[in-house]
Structure formats: structure tokens, C-alpha cells
Design an enzyme around this catalytic site. Sequence first.
Site, mmCIF file in Angstrom:
data_model
loop_
_atom_site.group_PDB
_atom_site.id
_atom_site.type_symbol
_atom_site.label_atom_id
_atom_site.label_comp_id
_atom_site.label_asym_id
_atom_site.label_seq_id
_atom_site.Cartn_x
_atom_site.Cartn_y
_atom_site.Cartn_z
ATOM 1 N N GLY A 252 0.790 -1.167 -0.131
ATOM 2 C CA GLY A 252 0.167 0.029 0.102
ATOM 3 C C GLY A 252 0.787 1.152 -0.070
ATOM 4 O O GLY A 252 1.851 1.160 -0.385
ATOM 5 N N CYS A 255 3.018 5.671 -2.544
ATOM 6 C CA CYS A 255 3.768 5.586 -3.972
ATOM 7 C C CYS A 255 3.482 4.544 -4.666
ATOM 8 O O CYS A 255 2.985 4.889 -5.926
ATOM 9 C CB CYS A 255 5.115 5.564 -3.624
ATOM 10 S SG CYS A 255 5.907 7.132 -3.016
HETATM 11 C C1 UDX Z 1 8.268 3.003 -1.845
HETATM 12 C C2 UDX Z 1 9.643 2.915 -2.212
HETATM 13 O O1 UDX Z 1 10.520 2.087 -1.501
HETATM 14 C C3 UDX Z 1 10.587 4.324 -2.216
HETATM 15 O O2 UDX Z 1 11.763 3.950 -2.744
HETATM 16 C C4 UDX Z 1 9.486 4.999 -3.078
HETATM 17 O O3 UDX Z 1 9.996 6.279 -3.251
HETATM 18 C C5 UDX Z 1 8.182 5.178 -2.416
HETATM 19 O O4 UDX Z 1 7.401 3.900 -2.392
HETATM 20 P P1 UDX Z 1 7.108 3.356 0.744
HETATM 21 O O5 UDX Z 1 5.952 3.304 0.232
HETATM 22 O O6 UDX Z 1 7.463 4.204 1.873
HETATM 23 O O7 UDX Z 1 8.184 3.502 -0.259
HETATM 24 O O8 UDX Z 1 7.264 1.797 1.587
HETATM 25 P P2 UDX Z 1 8.093 0.563 1.436
HETATM 26 O O9 UDX Z 1 8.933 0.408 2.705
HETATM 27 O O10 UDX Z 1 8.631 0.518 0.112
HETATM 28 O O11 UDX Z 1 6.719 -0.430 1.346
HETATM 29 C C6 UDX Z 1 5.805 -0.379 0.390
HETATM 30 C C7 UDX Z 1 4.684 -1.438 0.624
HETATM 31 O O12 UDX Z 1 5.221 -2.631 0.252
HETATM 32 C C8 UDX Z 1 4.297 -1.696 2.161
HETATM 33 O O13 UDX Z 1 3.009 -1.806 1.897
HETATM 34 C C9 UDX Z 1 5.014 -2.887 2.482
HETATM 35 O O14 UDX Z 1 4.334 -3.464 3.624
HETATM 36 C C10 UDX Z 1 5.109 -3.530 1.452
HETATM 37 N N1 UDX Z 1 6.077 -4.664 1.029
HETATM 38 C C11 UDX Z 1 7.435 -4.189 1.144
HETATM 39 C C12 UDX Z 1 5.809 -6.075 0.981
HETATM 40 O O15 UDX Z 1 4.750 -6.381 1.264
HETATM 41 N N2 UDX Z 1 6.723 -6.995 1.156
HETATM 42 C C13 UDX Z 1 8.111 -6.425 0.797
HETATM 43 O O16 UDX Z 1 8.831 -7.341 0.904
HETATM 44 C C14 UDX Z 1 8.296 -5.198 0.936
#
Ligand code: UDX
Length: 431
Positions: A252, A255
Site C-alpha cells: 500500500g 507511492c
Molecule cells: C516506496 C519505495 O520503497 C520508495 O523507494 C519510493 O520512493 C516510494 O515507495 P514506501 O511506500 O514508503 O516506499 O514503503 P516501502 O517500505 O517500500 O513499502 C511499500 C509497501 O510494500 C508496504 O505496504 C510494505 O508492507 C510492502 N512490502 C514491502 C511488502 O509487502 N513486501 C516486501 O517485501 C516489501
Amino acid sequence: MAKVGVFGAGWVGLVTGACLAELGHDVVVRDVVPAKIDALNRGEQPFHEDGIPDLLARNRERLRFTLEASELADREFLFVCVDTPPTPSGDADLSRVWRVIDELPALAGHATLVMKSTVPVGTGEKVRNGLDERGLQALGYVSNPEFLAEGTAVRDFMHPDRVVIGASEAADGDGVAALYAPLEAVILRCDVKSAEMVKLAANAALMTRISFINEIANVCEATGADVVKVAEGVGLDRRLGPHFLRAGIGYGGSCFPKDSLALKQLASNSGYHFQLLAAVIEVNELQKRRVIGKLKAHLGSLQGKRIALLGLAFKPGTDDMREAPSLVLAARLHAEGAEVRGWDPVADGSGLAGVTLVETVAEAVAGADAAVIVTEWPELAGLASPEVHAAMANPVIIDGRNLLDPAATRAAGFVYEGIGRPAPARVAGTD
Ligand code: UDX
């Protein structure tokens, strides 16, 4: 040290402004929302992000906040850090970017406009033309996308994997590169369009990995393999690496959902159907809903059942509810007639349909027929306790983030189900 102006005191603008001040630059951040500027001038932080309060306090003399665009007239660099939300068609809405351009003050000397907002490929060209039409031929233009993740944004800015600088005039790119010199980071220099695409492609690659491992998890469930071990084994391959292979209930945030739609739309506007990305998005939507099936398998009908949703923010370390899987889960549970209690240590749960928000995990699980770990807050690592077991009407834990140890949780007397992990036989229709 340079004179920097930042348009937009949102999350990207504030992190960028505060970090550039930390690097020694003189920064003025401008926003159009009086309440936000007033709060920042009082030293208050408008959102939860680790490290920002320290940076704001430490850089008070180098960091100012204003409503007046005219106060940015003497700046050498003008960072654009405004929202580019999706329009109903999925395209990025660039109206705030254009508003910044319309409100640019008469500049005292040579300056460079630096685009940090995530924009479709080709925006730089359009902005360049727009600047020229407004008689601003002397204003340089650079694309410098951000790769900040919420909760680790200050660290991501100060220790970047790379800084991408797209410029048509080398001198403009040199100026922006010099701003980052204290970081001693890897700098990728390229044309404006490629820089714009790096951001969209990097996000798409990360999302693809998440949807990929979620599908592997679903196949693991059908075949009895354990996705946590599978991801470990896959991630040990140096060609693949371990990151973004955590199976769960989908991504979610502010971004990924927005940027994936924008890239899909950008492709189709250019006559190309981005089939893989369309599948990545669809897999993510379905993944959020799979929890409902798991609950039904254990509880039968969810009508009148009490469900605890634990963790509401889209990920730990943030209060951000944008596109959080909890929103979809809450709406689905509401539609199924369940009675839902929601808990989160920082998020206010705004936008959740039919959920009673509670202050503690204990309140959320009291009398619950099942608890769902939606966000892997560290506070939930001890969920499988005797107190929680005693408090629940039915000790079922659905672990949407594979946070708990299955064997230990079962040994503590819980019925436990994670994502993509071998599950014991389910008892459908127990009441
Ligand atoms: C992301 C990108 O990492 C960043 O580089 C970009 O600029 C903006 O989007 P962010 O949305 O803050 O950043 O969070 P991130 O930590 O990347 O996680 C995004 C989503 O993916 C979260 O909902 C997280 O729970 C999910 N996720 C992440 C997973 O389900 N599995 C994973 O292995 C990693």
C-alpha cells in the site's frame, strides 16, 4: 553552500528541505497551506517520520518556512516537491506542478528548477516548453527523483543507493550534483526522460517482486511449502538478492499504488499495454482480500463475528493510511457483517469503514473470534501471550505479515495461519 528553495512542505518537501539544510545549505520551504506553515514555524512536525524533529531542531538557522513564493526570489535551486495524485483516468495530476511554475517569483540570478515530484516521462519537456513560453529561458531544469521510503526517509536521503540527475544542460546537472557532494553518493547522470523513467521503473520492479512472492506464497499454501524459507533460498542467489521478497497481504502507501497506475497509464497513452504491470496490480488487489477467505475457513460466516485488525498504517514506522490494506479489509469485513475493532500505535485509522478504534491491543482482542496482523508493528511480536489467549473468545490469529513464529504460536494454544506457510487442517463452520 547553496541557497535552496523547496515548493511543498509535504512529506517529500520537508524531508528534502531538512536534509539539504543538514548538508549545510540555506533552505526556504514554501507551502500554500497556512496551518502547515504555522505549525512548522512553531517547531511542530506535521506527520510521523523518524529523524525529522532532530533535523528541524538542529538546523533552525538554515531552514525557514513561508507562505510567500516571493521569499524564494534569491534562490539558486528551486525544488518542486508537490503531490502528483492520480486523476480518475490513472494519469498523474500535474496541476500542482503547474501552479508552482505559475507562482515562480522573478528570480534574482541564475537558478535551476529541480523536479523531485514523481511525474510521467515527458513532463520535463513540457515544463521546459512552459518555462520558455513564460520567458524563463534562463531557468535551468533538472529531473532529480526521490527514492525515499516512509519511516526511513532521512536515512534514505543521507545514505542513498544512488542520486539520479537528468539534465539537458550539463552545467545545470553539475550544480545539482554539487548540492549532494557531502554525501559522497553514487551519482547517475542522464537525460531528463531517462531520469523520470528510473523512478517509475524502480518502483515497478519493487512492486513486481512483492506480487511475485505473494503469488509464490499462494502456491506454497496450495502445496505445503513455506514461503519464508523459499524467499530466503531465492534471496541468497546473488543475482536476485533478499530485498522485497516478504510475502504478505499486499503493498500500500502513497507511492506504489499511485505510481503503478501512472506508469500503466503512461504506457497505454503511448499505445503500449503494459501486461506485466497490470498483473502486478491485480495480484496485489486480490492478495488484500485473501485474508477474508482465511477467516471464513476458520470461522464460517463472519456475520456478527468480532475481528481484531492489528496495525492499520500501510506499514510500520508511519502513521500513513494511504492505500493501506487495512482499508480494503475493513470494508470487506463490514460488508460481511463482522464487528471490527482496530488498533494502531500511531495511525488514526482515518477512512476505515465501520471500525471501532481502540487504544490498546488488549481492548482489540477482548472477546475476539480472530485477530488479524495487518501491519507488522514490533509491538505485535509478543501477541501470542497467555493474556491474549485468555482474552479472545476464539484464539485464531491470521498473521498477514508472517510476523510470528508458527510453531511457538501454535504451542501457545493459538490456531495460527500466516501467508504462504503450511497450515494445519482448518475447521470450517465452527461457531
Ligand atoms: C516506496 C519505495 O520503497 C520508495 O523507494 C519510493 O520512493 C516510494 O515507495 P514506501 O511506500 O514508503 O516506499 O514503503 P516501502 O517500505 O517500500 O513499502 C511499500 C509497501 O510494500 C508496504 O505496504 C510494505 O508492507 C510492502 N512490502 C514491502 C511488502 O509487502 N513486501 C516486501 O517485501 C516489501
